[in-house]
Design a protein around this motif. Structure first.
Motif, mmCIF file in Angstrom:
data_model
loop_
_atom_site.group_PDB
_atom_site.id
_atom_site.type_symbol
_atom_site.label_atom_id
_atom_site.label_comp_id
_atom_site.label_asym_id
_atom_site.label_seq_id
_atom_site.Cartn_x
_atom_site.Cartn_y
_atom_site.Cartn_z
ATOM 1 N N TRP A 108 0.466 -1.076 -0.612
ATOM 2 C CA TRP A 108 -0.088 0.010 -0.071
ATOM 3 C C TRP A 108 1.005 0.971 -0.042
ATOM 4 N N ASN A 109 1.798 1.726 0.969
ATOM 5 C CA ASN A 109 2.221 2.041 1.345
ATOM 6 C C ASN A 109 3.329 2.672 -0.238
ATOM 7 N N THR A 110 4.018 1.312 -0.793
ATOM 8 C CA THR A 110 4.872 1.869 -1.835
ATOM 9 C C THR A 110 3.661 1.984 -3.153
ATOM 10 N N HIS A 111 3.427 1.291 -2.912
ATOM 11 C CA HIS A 111 2.830 1.077 -4.602
ATOM 12 C C HIS A 111 1.366 2.293 -5.217
ATOM 13 N N ILE A 112 0.333 1.193 -3.568
ATOM 14 C CA ILE A 112 -0.937 1.538 -4.482
ATOM 15 C C ILE A 112 -1.455 2.961 -4.163
ATOM 16 N N LYS A 113 -0.144 3.860 -3.023
ATOM 17 C CA LYS A 113 -1.079 5.074 -2.918
ATOM 18 C C LYS A 113 -0.439 5.921 -4.440
ATOM 19 N N LYS A 114 1.022 5.630 -4.585
ATOM 20 C CA LYS A 114 1.150 6.279 -5.309
ATOM 21 C C LYS A 114 0.319 6.997 -6.974
ATOM 22 N N LYS A 115 -0.160 5.597 -7.173
ATOM 23 C CA LYS A 115 -1.234 4.521 -7.971
ATOM 24 C C LYS A 115 -2.487 5.804 -8.076
ATOM 25 N N LEU A 116 -3.136 5.818 -6.793
ATOM 26 C CA LEU A 116 -3.869 6.976 -6.115
ATOM 27 C C LEU A 116 -4.083 8.510 -6.427
ATOM 28 N N LYS A 117 -2.463 8.968 -6.144
ATOM 29 C CA LYS A 117 -2.174 10.008 -6.527
ATOM 30 C C LYS A 117 -2.460 10.465 -7.538
ATOM 31 N N ASN A 118 -1.678 9.135 -8.747
ATOM 32 C CA ASN A 118 -1.662 9.417 -9.971
ATOM 33 C C ASN A 118 -3.111 9.756 -10.813
ATOM 34 N N MET A 119 -3.769 9.014 -10.204
ATOM 35 C CA MET A 119 -5.110 8.487 -10.498
ATOM 36 C C MET A 119 -6.011 9.793 -10.153
ATOM 37 N N GLY A 120 -5.720 10.667 -9.217
ATOM 38 C CA GLY A 120 -6.207 11.639 -8.499
ATOM 39 C C GLY A 120 -7.068 11.293 -7.457
ATOM 40 N N ILE A 121 -6.886 10.442 -7.076
ATOM 41 C CA ILE A 121 -7.480 9.545 -5.389
ATOM 42 C C ILE A 121 -6.773 9.709 -4.320
ATOM 43 N N ASP A 122 -7.712 10.919 -3.748
ATOM 44 C CA ASP A 122 -6.552 10.564 -2.348
ATOM 45 C C ASP A 122 -6.803 9.593 -1.463
ATOM 46 N N PRO A 123 -5.263 8.612 -1.072
ATOM 47 C CA PRO A 123 -5.460 7.196 -0.808
ATOM 48 C C PRO A 123 -6.545 7.698 0.444
ATOM 49 N N LEU A 124 -6.572 8.282 1.149
ATOM 50 C CA LEU A 124 -6.841 8.284 2.485
ATOM 51 C C LEU A 124 -8.062 7.886 2.672
ATOM 52 N N THR A 125 -9.188 9.179 1.890
ATOM 53 C CA THR A 125 -10.659 9.230 2.004
ATOM 54 C C THR A 125 -11.288 8.230 0.727
ATOM 55 N N HIS A 126 -10.017 8.141 -0.139
ATOM 56 C CA HIS A 126 -10.253 7.838 -1.726
ATOM 57 C C HIS A 126 -11.649 8.363 -2.481
#
Length: 297
Positions: A108-126
């Motif tokens: 989550w911390n290394t891949h998904i967080k970045k991925k979501l941010k790149n997609m314009g999604i806040d990883p905390l709130t989704h």
DNA sequence: AACCCTCGCAACCGCTCACGA
DNA sequence: GTCGTGAGCGGTTGCGAGGGT
């Protein structure tokens, strides 16, 4: 009264585990099962604290672990579950057979967080990353409704709704499965009933070979000093079949089925997991497909 | 070749929870 | 109800690998 240390740290080893230590721990757990982690290092002859042994076992040595990167489907599951459960990694991990909380947390911390941010999604709130004005509005709302704003941090609140949440998640993921394209059907097969059938080895237990990981015996040019590296190599190769690790009546399972398992160093330098009497076949339990059990035939 | 930087992951730390005395 | 102990969990850190300069 200060907090009791989890163990007497004087003279205890820290840092990466060596092949020898792994061997001792595996041998001990296979022989005695998981019992009283504090006693494990002493009984297994390890200069580690019990906590360290438990972590090493649960995060790395446990035979039912899946190795390698998370699949697309697993990643999506993690995202879905995280949106419902927050950073409750162990809960998330419980929905992904063969994955550990630590592994998922790291991914989550290394891949998904970045991925979501790149997609314009806040990883905390989704939710889509909000603008400054949106944030101001949100802040105002939080001031008005503090209990709502606390959200996932309100553990107690979560506990009450957990059952409902989890069942809805499972339903959602099942629904998602149904919507899969023919290509995705394979993925469905992989995780049917929460067990990844593609990971089930098609070899017999007595044939399981564990490559020798003793760095001194290694002929590889990449003689890394990192135990983690060699260990991951071993464990990539070491495809333990998954089986039921639940032990009622204090490791009865082990006593019955696995007490005679042994980890041997064979003449040709390979490690061999053996059983006595030899297991001639292993089959999935028909009744409980979430876990696989060995059957002595 | 040497150095620096970034990334990923294993392991550690400290807190909380559960349970028995 | 309180205390002690063991286990589990989530956050954080340390270090090796790999890429770039």
């Amino acid at each position: 009264m200060g907090r009791q240390p989890c163990c007497d740290k004087v003279g205890l080893k820290k840092g990466p585990w060596t092949a020898e230590e792994d061997k001792k721990l595996i041998n001990f757990i296979l022989t005695n099962g998981q019992c009283c982690w504090r006693a494990v290092p002493k009984l297994a002859g390890l200069l580690r604290c019990g906590k360290s042994c438990r972590l090493r076992w649960t995060n790395y040595l446990r035979p039912d672990l899946k190795r390698g990167l998370l699949s697309e489907y697993e990643e999506q599951m993690v995202i879905d579950l995280h949106s419902q459960l927050g950073n409750r990694w162990s809960k998330i991990a419980s929905h992904l057979p063969g994955r550990t909380d630590n592994e998922i947390k790291n991914h989550w911390n290394t891949h998904i967080k970045k991925k979501l941010k790149n997609m314009g999604i806040d990883p905390l709130t989704h939710k889509p990353i909000s603008t400054a004005t949106d944030q101001q509005k949100q802040q105002q709302q939080e001031e008005v409704q503090p209990s709502v704003a606390c959200g996932i941090s309100e553990r107690e609140e979560n506990k009450e709704t957990e059952t409902t949440l989890q069942s809805s998640i499972i339903m959602a993921s099942e629904k998602k499965m149904e919507e899969k394209t023919p290509f995705d059907t394979n993925m469905h097969m992989e995780v049917v009933n929460g067990f990844c059938t593609d990971e089930v080895p098609l070899i017999e237990p007595h044939e399981i070979l564990v490559p020798n990981c003793d760095p001194s015996l290694s002929t590889s040019s990449s003689s890394s000093s990192s135990s983690s590296c060699y260990s991951s190599k071993i464990l990539e190769d070491l495809q333990f079949p998954s089986f039921d690790w639940h032990c009622d009546n204090n490791m009865g399972f082990w006593d019955d089925d696995l007490s005679n398992w042994d980890l041997l160093i064979s003449d040709d330098g390979d490690r061999k997991l053996t059983a006595d009497p030899p297991l001639t076949q292993y089959t999935p339990s028909v009744l409980d497909q979430d876990s696989w059990t060995y059957e002595l035939l």
